[in-house]
Design a protein around this motif. Structure first.
Motif, mmCIF file in Angstrom:
data_model
loop_
_atom_site.group_PDB
_atom_site.id
_atom_site.type_symbol
_atom_site.label_atom_id
_atom_site.label_comp_id
_atom_site.label_asym_id
_atom_site.label_seq_id
_atom_site.Cartn_x
_atom_site.Cartn_y
_atom_site.Cartn_z
ATOM 1 N N THR A 9 0.896 -1.334 0.026
ATOM 2 C CA THR A 9 0.084 0.140 0.244
ATOM 3 C C THR A 9 0.930 1.222 -0.043
ATOM 4 O O THR A 9 1.853 1.416 0.674
ATOM 5 N N ASP A 10 0.546 2.308 -0.955
ATOM 6 C CA ASP A 10 1.261 3.582 -0.965
ATOM 7 C C ASP A 10 0.297 4.555 -0.570
ATOM 8 O O ASP A 10 -0.573 4.863 -1.716
ATOM 9 N N MET A 11 -0.145 4.953 0.425
ATOM 10 C CA MET A 11 -1.133 5.809 0.822
ATOM 11 C C MET A 11 -0.694 7.373 0.120
ATOM 12 O O MET A 11 -1.725 7.958 -0.132
ATOM 13 N N ALA A 12 0.412 7.653 0.023
ATOM 14 C CA ALA A 12 0.601 8.831 -0.720
ATOM 15 C C ALA A 12 0.152 8.902 -2.039
ATOM 16 O O ALA A 12 -0.337 10.083 -2.687
ATOM 17 N N ALA A 13 0.679 7.969 -2.942
ATOM 18 C CA ALA A 13 0.022 7.605 -4.009
ATOM 19 C C ALA A 13 -1.376 7.172 -4.363
ATOM 20 O O ALA A 13 -1.894 7.144 -5.433
ATOM 21 N N LYS A 14 -1.884 6.652 -3.316
ATOM 22 C CA LYS A 14 -3.210 5.943 -3.338
ATOM 23 C C LYS A 14 -3.409 5.076 -4.300
ATOM 24 O O LYS A 14 -4.270 4.628 -5.077
ATOM 25 N N THR A 15 -2.543 4.001 -3.929
ATOM 26 C CA THR A 15 -2.250 2.790 -4.656
ATOM 27 C C THR A 15 -2.030 1.626 -3.927
ATOM 28 O O THR A 15 -1.473 1.620 -2.700
ATOM 29 N N ILE A 16 -2.530 0.577 -4.463
ATOM 30 C CA ILE A 16 -2.209 -0.831 -3.829
ATOM 31 C C ILE A 16 -1.756 -1.615 -4.809
ATOM 32 O O ILE A 16 -2.545 -1.824 -5.897
ATOM 33 N N HIS A 17 -0.794 -2.211 -4.775
ATOM 34 C CA HIS A 17 -0.085 -3.412 -5.543
ATOM 35 C C HIS A 17 -0.005 -4.456 -5.114
ATOM 36 O O HIS A 17 0.127 -4.771 -3.924
ATOM 37 N N ILE A 18 -0.604 -5.463 -6.054
ATOM 38 C CA ILE A 18 -0.868 -6.796 -5.561
ATOM 39 C C ILE A 18 -0.221 -7.678 -6.677
ATOM 40 O O ILE A 18 -0.438 -7.599 -7.953
ATOM 41 N N ALA A 19 0.685 -8.812 -6.366
ATOM 42 C CA ALA A 19 1.245 -9.542 -7.140
ATOM 43 C C ALA A 19 1.242 -10.936 -6.568
ATOM 44 O O ALA A 19 1.026 -11.067 -5.389
ATOM 45 N N VAL A 126 0.708 -12.543 -11.845
ATOM 46 C CA VAL A 126 -0.253 -11.446 -12.037
ATOM 47 C C VAL A 126 0.048 -10.331 -11.240
ATOM 48 O O VAL A 126 0.318 -10.498 -10.102
ATOM 49 N N ASP A 127 0.196 -9.246 -11.808
ATOM 50 C CA ASP A 127 0.714 -8.148 -10.945
ATOM 51 C C ASP A 127 -0.789 -7.170 -11.310
ATOM 52 O O ASP A 127 -0.916 -6.782 -12.513
ATOM 53 N N SER A 128 -1.332 -6.571 -10.424
ATOM 54 C CA SER A 128 -2.312 -5.422 -10.348
ATOM 55 C C SER A 128 -1.956 -4.374 -9.670
ATOM 56 O O SER A 128 -1.341 -4.336 -8.437
ATOM 57 N N VAL A 129 -2.157 -3.157 -10.276
ATOM 58 C CA VAL A 129 -2.156 -1.813 -9.428
ATOM 59 C C VAL A 129 -3.611 -1.242 -9.400
ATOM 60 O O VAL A 129 -4.145 -0.892 -10.446
ATOM 61 N N ILE A 130 -3.848 -0.918 -8.116
ATOM 62 C CA ILE A 130 -5.208 -0.249 -8.079
ATOM 63 C C ILE A 130 -4.970 1.142 -7.521
ATOM 64 O O ILE A 130 -4.367 1.276 -6.411
ATOM 65 N N THR A 131 -5.611 1.873 -8.156
ATOM 66 C CA THR A 131 -5.386 3.533 -7.909
ATOM 67 C C THR A 131 -6.818 4.066 -7.417
ATOM 68 O O THR A 131 -7.901 3.639 -8.253
ATOM 69 N N PHE A 132 -6.815 4.830 -6.548
ATOM 70 C CA PHE A 132 -8.129 5.004 -6.002
ATOM 71 C C PHE A 132 -7.995 6.708 -5.878
ATOM 72 O O PHE A 132 -6.964 7.460 -5.911
ATOM 73 N N SER A 136 -9.725 8.602 1.543
ATOM 74 C CA SER A 136 -10.624 7.699 2.567
ATOM 75 C C SER A 136 -10.869 6.207 1.810
ATOM 76 O O SER A 136 -10.903 5.358 2.664
ATOM 77 N N THR A 137 -10.821 6.414 0.455
ATOM 78 C CA THR A 137 -11.260 5.034 -0.312
ATOM 79 C C THR A 137 -10.213 3.984 0.059
ATOM 80 O O THR A 137 -10.189 2.854 0.489
ATOM 81 N N ILE A 138 -8.908 4.438 -0.162
ATOM 82 C CA ILE A 138 -7.385 3.594 0.070
ATOM 83 C C ILE A 138 -7.574 3.131 1.298
ATOM 84 O O ILE A 138 -7.091 1.878 1.754
#
Length: 164
Positions: A9-19, A126-132, A136-138
């Motif tokens: 989780t990268d709160m500053a970038a509002k992303t979650i990287h899942i692999a 499988v690599d996923s990057v989710i950007t919010f 508050s959502t992340i």
């Protein structure tokens, strides 16, 4: 063999990287992620199930599905496919909605980029990057059991891939 699970989780970038790696060829894993009848077999954390209403896996198409609880409660999710590289990547916009696909007003919105690569000839990563959009959502996803649910569904996918 290890599955090399990553959840960052990268709160500053509002992303979650899942692999995650799976013991199956990329073609089989791709199908499990892109065909509704296969997705329904693993995508919902047990004891929940997934039920697809619409699946149009094309650029501009949607996947409208419900996460269905043990007492019949439904949480509807809408994903619109924004890019597809057949067999190797897709991108989508996701949000919560009603059973007709109407977005929840002021509901969370996310953007997901998912890539599939071959590892060691017969395995898939499988690599996923989710950007919010919203901080508050992340926070909701990072602290609300999303990692545990993802771990569970990936284990379910492992089981599915061994029998399918």
């Amino acid at each position: 063999m290890t599955n090399n699970f990553v959840f960052e989780t990268d709160m500053a970038a509002k992303t979650i990287h899942i692999a995650r790696e799976f013991n199956a060829p990329v073609e089989k894993v791709w199908r499990a992620w892109t065909e509704a009848d296969l997705l329904e077999k693993w995508i919902a954390p047990k004891p929940w199930t997934a039920k697809t209403k619409i699946m149009d896996f094309t650029v501009g198409g949607i996947w409208l599905y419900a996460m269905v609880g043990t007492e019949g409660q439904k949480h509807w999710v809408y994903a619109k496919f924004t890019a597809i590289e057949n067999g190797s990547a897709f991108s989508s916009t996701g949000m919560f909605c009603d059973g007709e696909g109407n977005p929840v007003v002021d509901g969370p919105k996310s953007y997901r980029d998912t890539k599939f690569t071959t590892v060691d000839g017969n395995r898939t990563r499988v690599d996923s990057v989710i950007t919010f959009e919203e901080e508050s959502t992340i926070k909701m996803f990072a602290q609300g059991g999303f990692k545990e649910g993802t771990t569970m569904t990936f284990s379910q996918l492992d089981e599915f891939l061994t029998i399918k």
